[in-house]
Design an enzyme around this catalytic site. Structure first.
Site, short mmCIF file in Angstrom:
data_model
loop_
_atom_site.label_atom_id
_atom_site.label_comp_id
_atom_site.label_asym_id
_atom_site.label_seq_id
_atom_site.Cartn_x
_atom_site.Cartn_y
_atom_site.Cartn_z
N CYS A 131 -3.31 -11.94 7.52
CA CYS A 131 -3.91 -10.92 7.49
C CYS A 131 -4.79 -10.19 6.59
O CYS A 131 -5.23 -9.10 6.43
CB CYS A 131 -2.31 -10.19 6.55
N HIS A 258 -3.06 -4.38 2.58
CA HIS A 258 -4.06 -5.43 1.02
C HIS A 258 -5.09 -5.15 1.08
O HIS A 258 -6.38 -4.45 2.13
CB HIS A 258 -4.04 -6.55 2.16
#
Ligand SMILES: NC(=O)c1ccc[n+]([C@@H]2O[C@H](COP(=O)([O-])OP(=O)(O)OC[C@H]3O[C@@H](n4cnc5c(N)ncnc54)[C@H](OP(=O)(O)O)[C@@H]3O)[C@@H](O)[C@H]2O)c1
Length: 354
Positions: A131, A258
């Site tokens: 990710c 993130h």
């Protein structure tokens, strides 16, 4: 091929699996049967996929009968065992675990960088990158095409949900346990004293009121597995085997999204204006860069968005060929489920054209 293809979500009860169900429901017309699979613990549960309710089946060889494309959203070791089982039954597998990503016979696909790689899958397996890397790739691919990427240094600020449902639940439990305690976090050891060692899982230390500079397992040289993934997976997807990459990955008390601070160096001098022009047109990128008006990327604003958010673009003062910028990507969307859906779309069109 005239019939509609059948699709499976394997790991349908996890945090990524739940986003997969939502995204597949949005393209329901493309698919015949939608099959949900998880561990024996979840067998028999009924989960929503849009307006439908579908019973979860326990993972077995037989659950792949009649399936054309399977999205695997399982822990690494479970994928390692079961992806080959599905592929051997003729299923095209799109796997989100780390296990197959660096296999030279398994393409690592991100539509914005290397969509053509999805066609070349000798093992019947396509891997989805991690990710953190996927949040960067749409921006890096566009800047690389325009200016020639030479190196990058990345510091990440990664959400708790990157550790799956266990990580998300742990963050909420820690936030609950520490909420309302006056001046907590201002005295030595006070957060650890309130949370106790049982709250160290799954991050290796408390995450509430803290940041943890360790994402993944330890590797040689003091690196973590996540830091090496950012380097190796970026090189593979971008087709830049010599790209120089330094990365430090840090877990922060954010639920989803993130963030990464990037210092990227190019073959030639790059102005902010030129970078803005490229990023404004780049697929999969939302340019969010008006700091004077308080506009810059943040996880609470990027959550649920399909595009990765890029802002704070600056020309490095001491490095004329370098840019500094800040990227935020929803780790469950582009970082996992959405990228897998986009890859499946490439495969679906190819299979239907046969
Ligand atoms: N979270 C992220 O941000 C992210 C991003 C990119 C890639 N990924 C990758 O995506 C995969 C799934 O991650 P996640 O975060 O969704 O994890 P998760 O929330 O912990 O979900 C794990 C899923 O795997 C199933 N499972 C576990 N052990 C199993 C077994 N022995 N047999 C069959 N099913 C089993 C679970 O089913 P039960 O509910 O029945 O246990 C659940 O559906 C992992 O490979 C992860 O590295 C995650």
């Amino acid at each position: 091929m005239s019939r509609k293809l059948n699709v499976a979500i394997v790991g349908a009860t996890g945090v990524v699996g739940s986003i997969m169900r939502r995204l597949i429901a949005a393209e329901r017309d493309h698919w015949g049967e939608i099959r949900l699979v998880a561990s024996a613990r979840s067998a028999g549960r009924r989960l929503a996929v849009g307006d439908e309710t579908i019973e979860v089946q326990a993972l077995s060889s037989e659950v792949f009968d009649g399936i054309d494309i399977a999205h695997f959203d399982l822990p690494d070791e479970v994928s390692a065992e079961w992806v080959p089982v599905a592929a051997a039954r003729g299923v095209v597998v799109i796997d989100k675990s780390a296990h197959f990503r660096m296999d030279p016979e398994v393409p690592l696909v991100c539509r914005e960088a290397n969509p053509e790689a999805a066609r070349d899958r000798p093992k019947g397996i396509i891997a989805n990158a991690n990710c953190t890397t996927l949040a960067l790739i749409p921006t890096l691919a566009a800047l690389n095409e325009a200016f020639g990427l030479v190196s990058m240094s990345v510091a990440s600020y990664q959400a708790a949900s990157g550790s799956g449902k266990e990580g998300l639940e742990a963050l909420y439990a820690q936030a609950d346990k520490t909420a309302g305690i006056e001046r907590i976090g201002t005295e030595p050891g006070d957060v650890r004293a309130v949370l106790g060692e049982e709250y160290d899982a799954p991050f290796g230390a408390p995450l509430a009121l803290n940041v943890v500079p360790k994402v993944g397992g330890w590797r040689d040289g003091g690196w973590t597995s996540e830091e090496l993934k950012v380097r190796n997976e970026s090189r593979k997807i971008l087709g830049l085997p010599d790209l120089k990459v330094a990365s430090t990955c840090v877990r922060v008390p954010v639920a989803v999204g993130h963030s990464q601070a990037v210092h990227a160096t190019f073959e030639r001098e790059v102005s902010v204006e030129a970078a803005h022009r490229v990023l404004a047109e780049a697929p999969g990128v939302d340019l969010v860069d008006d700091p004077a008006n308080g506009v810059y990327p943040m996880p609470i604003d990027g959550v649920g968005k399909p595009g990765t958010q890029v802002g704070r673009v600056r020309q490095s003062i001491d490095f004329p060929n370098s840019l500094e910028f800040f990227v935020v990507g929803d780790n469950l969307m582009k970082g996992a489920a959405l990228n897998s859906i986009e890859t499946a779309e490439l495969v679906r069109r190819e299979l239907e054209a046969r």
